[in-house]
Design a protein around this motif. Structure first.
Motif, mmCIF file in Angstrom:
data_model
loop_
_atom_site.group_PDB
_atom_site.id
_atom_site.type_symbol
_atom_site.label_atom_id
_atom_site.label_comp_id
_atom_site.label_asym_id
_atom_site.label_seq_id
_atom_site.Cartn_x
_atom_site.Cartn_y
_atom_site.Cartn_z
ATOM 1 N N ILE A 116 -8.568 -7.576 -24.086
ATOM 2 C CA ILE A 116 -7.351 -7.934 -23.344
ATOM 3 C C ILE A 116 -6.138 -7.455 -24.146
ATOM 4 O O ILE A 116 -6.057 -7.673 -25.360
ATOM 5 N N GLY A 117 -5.219 -6.820 -23.462
ATOM 6 C CA GLY A 117 -4.008 -6.325 -24.102
ATOM 7 C C GLY A 117 -2.897 -7.356 -24.097
ATOM 8 O O GLY A 117 -2.766 -8.146 -23.161
ATOM 9 N N GLU A 173 -9.217 -3.001 -14.324
ATOM 10 C CA GLU A 173 -8.437 -2.376 -15.390
ATOM 11 C C GLU A 173 -6.977 -2.214 -14.954
ATOM 12 O O GLU A 173 -6.690 -1.685 -13.881
ATOM 13 N N GLY A 174 -6.070 -2.718 -15.790
ATOM 14 C CA GLY A 174 -4.646 -2.594 -15.502
ATOM 15 C C GLY A 174 -4.015 -3.795 -14.849
ATOM 16 O O GLY A 174 -2.788 -3.852 -14.700
ATOM 17 N N LEU A 208 -0.103 -10.203 -20.498
ATOM 18 C CA LEU A 208 -1.525 -10.121 -20.801
ATOM 19 C C LEU A 208 -2.162 -9.210 -19.771
ATOM 20 O O LEU A 208 -1.915 -9.370 -18.571
ATOM 21 N N SER A 209 -2.976 -8.252 -20.212
ATOM 22 C CA SER A 209 -3.529 -7.273 -19.273
ATOM 23 C C SER A 209 -4.996 -6.983 -19.567
ATOM 24 O O SER A 209 -5.436 -7.010 -20.718
ATOM 25 N N THR A 211 -0.490 -9.714 -10.931
ATOM 26 C CA THR A 211 -1.057 -8.742 -9.997
ATOM 27 C C THR A 211 -2.206 -9.310 -9.175
ATOM 28 O O THR A 211 -2.630 -8.689 -8.197
ATOM 29 N N LEU A 212 -2.720 -10.484 -9.561
ATOM 30 C CA LEU A 212 -3.781 -11.135 -8.794
ATOM 31 C C LEU A 212 -3.244 -12.227 -7.885
ATOM 32 O O LEU A 212 -4.022 -13.009 -7.317
ATOM 33 N N ALA A 213 -1.933 -12.291 -7.719
ATOM 34 C CA ALA A 213 -1.341 -13.348 -6.888
ATOM 35 C C ALA A 213 -1.858 -13.297 -5.460
ATOM 36 O O ALA A 213 -1.924 -14.326 -4.776
ATOM 37 N N GLY A 214 -2.223 -12.117 -4.979
ATOM 38 C CA GLY A 214 -2.699 -11.982 -3.615
ATOM 39 C C GLY A 214 -4.158 -12.361 -3.412
ATOM 40 O O GLY A 214 -4.657 -12.314 -2.278
ATOM 41 N N TYR A 215 -4.857 -12.755 -4.474
ATOM 42 C CA TYR A 215 -6.274 -13.107 -4.331
ATOM 43 C C TYR A 215 -6.451 -14.327 -3.429
ATOM 44 O O TYR A 215 -7.382 -14.387 -2.611
ATOM 45 N N GLY A 216 -5.544 -15.287 -3.576
ATOM 46 C CA GLY A 216 -5.588 -16.460 -2.710
ATOM 47 C C GLY A 216 -6.829 -17.301 -2.920
ATOM 48 O O GLY A 216 -7.247 -17.552 -4.046
#
Length: 288
Positions: A243-244, A200-201, A58-59, A117-122
């Motif tokens: 959302i893709g 985006e992405g 999902l993107s 890709t948002l794993a580092g948001y914490g």
């Protein structure tokens, strides 16, 4: 403050003890082939199939956007995603190597998160985290209570329309995983939502442990940067983005040794009198 241990803890070799080396290799873009692709339009929903052993991505295609995600066993929709048990077994905001669990009497991993890709948001300064299991989908019933108005494109309604072609109804739509959504609990232990941090992405990937029917709603609240209810509420249409959805087949050699998870092997009849039924065998006979 001392850290309190989790109530549900993984033991080595248990189904909660995820093989990180195995799932990490599944993210290699050179070892997969895209077999399906679609776009979930703003303020709408779509449903699609994901075969066991495949990867779902999902993107956020054009900018930040929250999505409300449901999933069912493709061949038996009574087995469906169990948000509250997933919240207990994993965490209230999920990410890489967490699993999405099915309802009783099945109770098995339906999918495993392999990339985010948002794993580092914490955790942000207000206690917000992403990919939320604390809340659930917005719906026209609560909206009517809060605003006195009818609106047909809340996530619940979007999901109802999305699954109708697959023979499911409103009664099959259930509590969701809010992908890309940033939420938490305030000092009064009340649920809050923040603007989506995705750009985006950004993407979120799941490995299908069983054959899945999936559905996603593009939340009418868009990136949730605008209040939906209350004195400052206004239409957040300009914050909405599609959302893709992509489905990938993995190279066969990556799946050597992998097997679909079995139903939990509880055999009892809940203490009720009657024949000694092997519920595990009965479920396998009925649903495969």
């Amino acid at each position: 403050m001392a850290k309190v241990p989790a109530a549900y803890q993984a033991t080595k070799g248990s189904v909660l003890d995820v093989d990180r080396d195995f799932y990490s290799q599944l993210t290699d873009p050179s070892a997969r082939t895209r077999i399906d692709q679609l776009t979930v339009p703003i303020r709408d929903g779509r449903a699609w199939r994901v075969p066991a052993g495949h990867v779902l991505r999902l993107s956020t295609q054009e900018g930040p956007q929250v999505g409300d995600f449901n999933l069912w066993h493709l061949h038996n929709p009574r087995e469906r995603f169990w948000a509250s048990r997933t919240r207990q077994l994993q965490r209230a905001h999920v990410s890489t190597f967490d699993r999405l669990w099915s309802t009783l009497p099945y109770l098995r991993p339906m999918a495993t998160i392999i990339d985010d890709t948002l794993a580092g948001y914490g955790v942000d300064e207000e206690g917000g985290r992403v990919h939320d299991l604390l809340g659930t989908r917005c719906d026209p019933y609560v909206n009517r209570l809060l605003s006195g108005e009818d609106f047909d494109h809340h996530c619940h309604s979007n999901l109802v329309r999305a699954v109708a072609p697959f023979g499911l109804t409103e009664f099959d739509v259930h509590d969701v995983l809010n992908v890309f959504q940033c939420t938490g609990l305030n000092e009064d232990d009340q649920y809050f939502m923040k603007a989506c941090p995705a750009r985006e992405g950004d993407y979120f990937e799941l490995f299908a442990e069983i054959d899945l029917l999936c559905a996603l709603s593009c939340c009418p609240g868009g990136d949730l940067s605008v209040d939906l209810w209350g004195p400052n509420a206004r239409d957040p249409l300009t914050t909405c983005h599609p959302i893709g959805v992509e489905v990938f087949k993995l190279d066969d050699d990556l799946l050597q040794g992998w097997q679909q998870p079995e139903y939990v092997p509880y055999r009892g009849g809940h203490g009720m009198r009657g024949p000694d039924i092997d519920w595990r065998a009965e479920k396998a006979r009925r649903f495969g």
